[in-house]
Design a protein around this motif. Structure first.
Motif, PDB file in Angstrom:
ATOM      1  N   TRP A  43      44.037  37.372  43.358  1.00 58.27           N
ATOM      2  CA  TRP A  43      45.287  36.782  42.870  1.00 58.27           C
ATOM      3  C   TRP A  43      45.691  35.640  43.792  1.00 58.27           C
ATOM      4  O   TRP A  43      45.379  35.657  44.997  1.00 58.27           O
ATOM      5  CB  TRP A  43      46.403  37.815  42.873  1.00 58.27           C
ATOM      6  N   HIS A  44      46.385  34.676  43.225  1.00 58.36           N
ATOM      7  CA  HIS A  44      46.982  33.604  44.013  1.00 58.36           C
ATOM      8  C   HIS A  44      48.403  33.403  43.493  1.00 58.36           C
ATOM      9  O   HIS A  44      48.602  32.994  42.352  1.00 58.36           O
ATOM     10  CB  HIS A  44      46.180  32.300  43.871  1.00 58.36           C
ATOM     11  N   GLU A  45      49.394  33.746  44.310  1.00 65.75           N
ATOM     12  CA  GLU A  45      50.803  33.643  43.943  1.00 65.75           C
ATOM     13  C   GLU A  45      51.082  34.252  42.558  1.00 65.75           C
ATOM     14  O   GLU A  45      51.623  33.613  41.670  1.00 65.75           O
ATOM     15  CB  GLU A  45      51.264  32.186  44.009  1.00 65.75           C
ATOM     16  N   ASN A  46      50.679  35.502  42.393  1.00 65.00           N
ATOM     17  CA  ASN A  46      50.884  36.323  41.194  1.00 65.00           C
ATOM     18  C   ASN A  46      49.982  35.969  40.025  1.00 65.00           C
ATOM     19  O   ASN A  46      50.092  36.567  38.957  1.00 65.00           O
ATOM     20  CB  ASN A  46      52.339  36.282  40.706  1.00 65.00           C
ATOM     21  N   LYS A  47      49.093  35.004  40.165  1.00 62.41           N
ATOM     22  CA  LYS A  47      48.207  34.622  39.059  1.00 62.41           C
ATOM     23  C   LYS A  47      46.792  35.087  39.359  1.00 62.41           C
ATOM     24  O   LYS A  47      46.291  34.955  40.481  1.00 62.41           O
ATOM     25  CB  LYS A  47      48.235  33.101  38.861  1.00 62.41           C
ATOM     26  N   ARG A  48      46.120  35.611  38.311  1.00 64.29           N
ATOM     27  CA  ARG A  48      44.715  35.996  38.437  1.00 64.29           C
ATOM     28  C   ARG A  48      43.896  34.716  38.516  1.00 64.29           C
ATOM     29  O   ARG A  48      44.090  33.801  37.717  1.00 64.29           O
ATOM     30  CB  ARG A  48      44.292  36.813  37.219  1.00 64.29           C
ATOM     31  N   ILE A  49      42.942  34.679  39.480  1.00 66.18           N
ATOM     32  CA  ILE A  49      42.182  33.436  39.604  1.00 66.18           C
ATOM     33  C   ILE A  49      40.673  33.605  39.542  1.00 66.18           C
ATOM     34  O   ILE A  49      40.006  32.841  38.863  1.00 66.18           O
ATOM     35  CB  ILE A  49      42.565  32.647  40.878  1.00 66.18           C
ATOM     36  N   LYS A  50      40.056  34.562  40.236  1.00 70.01           N
ATOM     37  CA  LYS A  50      38.597  34.601  40.234  1.00 70.01           C
ATOM     38  C   LYS A  50      38.066  35.973  40.611  1.00 70.01           C
ATOM     39  O   LYS A  50      38.775  36.812  41.136  1.00 70.01           O
ATOM     40  CB  LYS A  50      38.030  33.552  41.178  1.00 70.01           C
ATOM     41  N   GLY A  51      36.760  36.126  40.327  1.00 69.98           N
ATOM     42  CA  GLY A  51      36.046  37.320  40.749  1.00 69.98           C
ATOM     43  C   GLY A  51      36.531  38.603  40.104  1.00 69.98           C
ATOM     44  O   GLY A  51      36.416  39.666  40.690  1.00 69.98           O
ATOM     45  N   PHE A  52      37.045  38.531  38.880  1.00 72.51           N
ATOM     46  CA  PHE A  52      37.615  39.722  38.265  1.00 72.51           C
ATOM     47  C   PHE A  52      36.578  40.537  37.526  1.00 72.51           C
ATOM     48  O   PHE A  52      35.663  40.005  36.903  1.00 72.51           O
ATOM     49  CB  PHE A  52      38.739  39.354  37.294  1.00 72.51           C
ATOM     50  N   LYS A  53      36.772  41.818  37.604  1.00 65.16           N
ATOM     51  CA  LYS A  53      36.031  42.725  36.725  1.00 65.16           C
ATOM     52  C   LYS A  53      37.046  43.646  36.078  1.00 65.16           C
ATOM     53  O   LYS A  53      38.067  43.996  36.675  1.00 65.16           O
ATOM     54  CB  LYS A  53      34.948  43.485  37.483  1.00 65.16           C
ATOM     55  N   ILE A  54      36.759  43.995  34.839  1.00 63.25           N
ATOM     56  CA  ILE A  54      37.650  44.870  34.081  1.00 63.25           C
ATOM     57  C   ILE A  54      36.855  46.109  33.687  1.00 63.25           C
ATOM     58  O   ILE A  54      35.769  45.998  33.115  1.00 63.25           O
ATOM     59  CB  ILE A  54      38.167  44.184  32.797  1.00 63.25           C
ATOM     60  N   PHE A  55      37.401  47.245  34.043  1.00 60.90           N
ATOM     61  CA  PHE A  55      36.783  48.518  33.659  1.00 60.90           C
ATOM     62  C   PHE A  55      37.527  49.070  32.462  1.00 60.90           C
ATOM     63  O   PHE A  55      38.739  49.261  32.501  1.00 60.90           O
ATOM     64  CB  PHE A  55      36.836  49.509  34.829  1.00 60.90           C
ATOM     65  N   PHE A  56      36.781  49.301  31.354  1.00 57.98           N
ATOM     66  CA  PHE A  56      37.346  49.903  30.150  1.00 57.98           C
ATOM     67  C   PHE A  56      36.790  51.319  30.053  1.00 57.98           C
ATOM     68  O   PHE A  56      35.603  51.501  29.799  1.00 57.98           O
ATOM     69  CB  PHE A  56      36.940  49.105  28.904  1.00 57.98           C
ATOM     70  N   PRO A  57      37.602  52.329  30.275  1.00 57.10           N
ATOM     71  CA  PRO A  57      37.088  53.705  30.250  1.00 57.10           C
ATOM     72  C   PRO A  57      36.783  54.177  28.831  1.00 57.10           C
ATOM     73  O   PRO A  57      37.362  53.705  27.860  1.00 57.10           O
ATOM     74  CB  PRO A  57      38.233  54.513  30.851  1.00 57.10           C
ATOM     75  N   CYS A  58      35.836  55.089  28.750  1.00 52.38           N
ATOM     76  CA  CYS A  58      35.516  55.754  27.481  1.00 52.38           C
ATOM     77  C   CYS A  58      36.176  57.122  27.469  1.00 52.38           C
ATOM     78  O   CYS A  58      36.719  57.576  28.464  1.00 52.38           O
ATOM     79  CB  CYS A  58      34.008  55.913  27.339  1.00 52.38           C
ATOM     80  N   LYS A  59      36.074  57.772  26.346  1.00 53.88           N
ATOM     81  CA  LYS A  59      36.663  59.109  26.222  1.00 53.88           C
ATOM     82  C   LYS A  59      35.940  60.118  27.105  1.00 53.88           C
ATOM     83  O   LYS A  59      36.497  61.124  27.488  1.00 53.88           O
ATOM     84  CB  LYS A  59      36.616  59.573  24.770  1.00 53.88           C
ATOM     85  N   PHE A  60      34.678  59.829  27.414  1.00 53.66           N
ATOM     86  CA  PHE A  60      33.911  60.741  28.249  1.00 53.66           C
ATOM     87  C   PHE A  60      34.277  60.523  29.708  1.00 53.66           C
ATOM     88  O   PHE A  60      34.428  59.397  30.159  1.00 53.66           O
ATOM     89  CB  PHE A  60      32.408  60.521  28.033  1.00 53.66           C
ATOM     90  N   GLN A  61      34.400  61.603  30.417  1.00 52.65           N
ATOM     91  CA  GLN A  61      34.829  61.541  31.811  1.00 52.65           C
ATOM     92  C   GLN A  61      33.875  60.699  32.665  1.00 52.65           C
ATOM     93  O   GLN A  61      32.663  60.797  32.536  1.00 52.65           O
ATOM     94  CB  GLN A  61      34.929  62.956  32.375  1.00 52.65           C
TER      95      GLN A  61
END
Length: 196
Positions: free
Chosen positions: A160-178
């Motif tokens: 983040w830079h001053e509350n804004k997302r800027i780089k190197g992001f990954k998003i984890f989307f969980p499934c129903k399975f543990q």
């Protein structure tokens, strides 16, 4: 209301009760609080608050904790009249060091402070249950951090830079399975996703 707006609302103003002659608890009348507040506690040779004490401020806020030469200094608990509360360390009258701020809407910041601002490592829990944990600078998300969405359980990690997302992001989307899910890597520009 954003956490920045909440912080602006909860500044501990330097009231005249920090610098003028106070009324001791046993001297006050119940018809109202003195315009300089009420203080009961230790003092130094200059009659300044020094050591441990309790203060009821003219605006209805109260503080219990340590003072040094008339200023909050060391550990203390500051309760705002609307129900918000800060528990933590002070330096020369300002939140400084480790502390917890619980806001009126039940959102909460736990972490480091410098000169009344969130600065360093900290965790902010929003009223909807979302959690940001990472680095802060001048009350803003700034540096590496993780944002966990309470409802979807998605987890966003990056810079983040001053509350804004800027780089190197990954998003984890969980499934129903543990313990399973999908991870996407993305790039942001001015807080907008531009590439996955």
């Amino acid at each position: 209301m954003s956490e920045e707006e909440l912080d602006d609302t909860y500044s501990e103003n330097y009231n005249e009760d920090e610098y003028e002659i106070e009324t001791d608890t046993h001297e006050r009348s119940y018809s109202g609080i003195s315009k300089i507040g009420i203080y009961n506690g230790d003092r130094n040779n200059n009659n300044e608050r020094h050591g441990y004490g309790k203060a009821l401020l003219p605006n209805g806020d109260n503080y219990e904790g340590h003072y040094e030469n008339g200023l909050r200094h060391g550990y203390g608990i500051y309760k705002f009249r609307d129900g918000a509360m800060y528990k933590g360390f002070y330096k020369k009258g300002k939140r400084h060091g480790d502390g917890i701020m619980i806001y009126m809407d039940s959102s909460k910041y736990e972490g480091e402070w410098i000169n009344n601002e969130k600065y360093g490592r900290g965790k902010y829990t929003y009223k909807n249950g979302d959690v940001f944990e990472g680095l802060w600078k001048s009350n803003k998300k700034h540096g590496l951090g993780t944002y966990k969405y309470s409802k979807s359980k998605n987890i966003l990690t990056g810079m983040w830079h001053e509350n804004k997302r800027i780089k190197g992001f990954k998003i984890f989307f969980p499934c129903k399975f543990q313990n399973s899910g999908y991870i996407f890597h993305g790039t942001w520009n001015e807080n907008e996703l531009v590439n996955i």
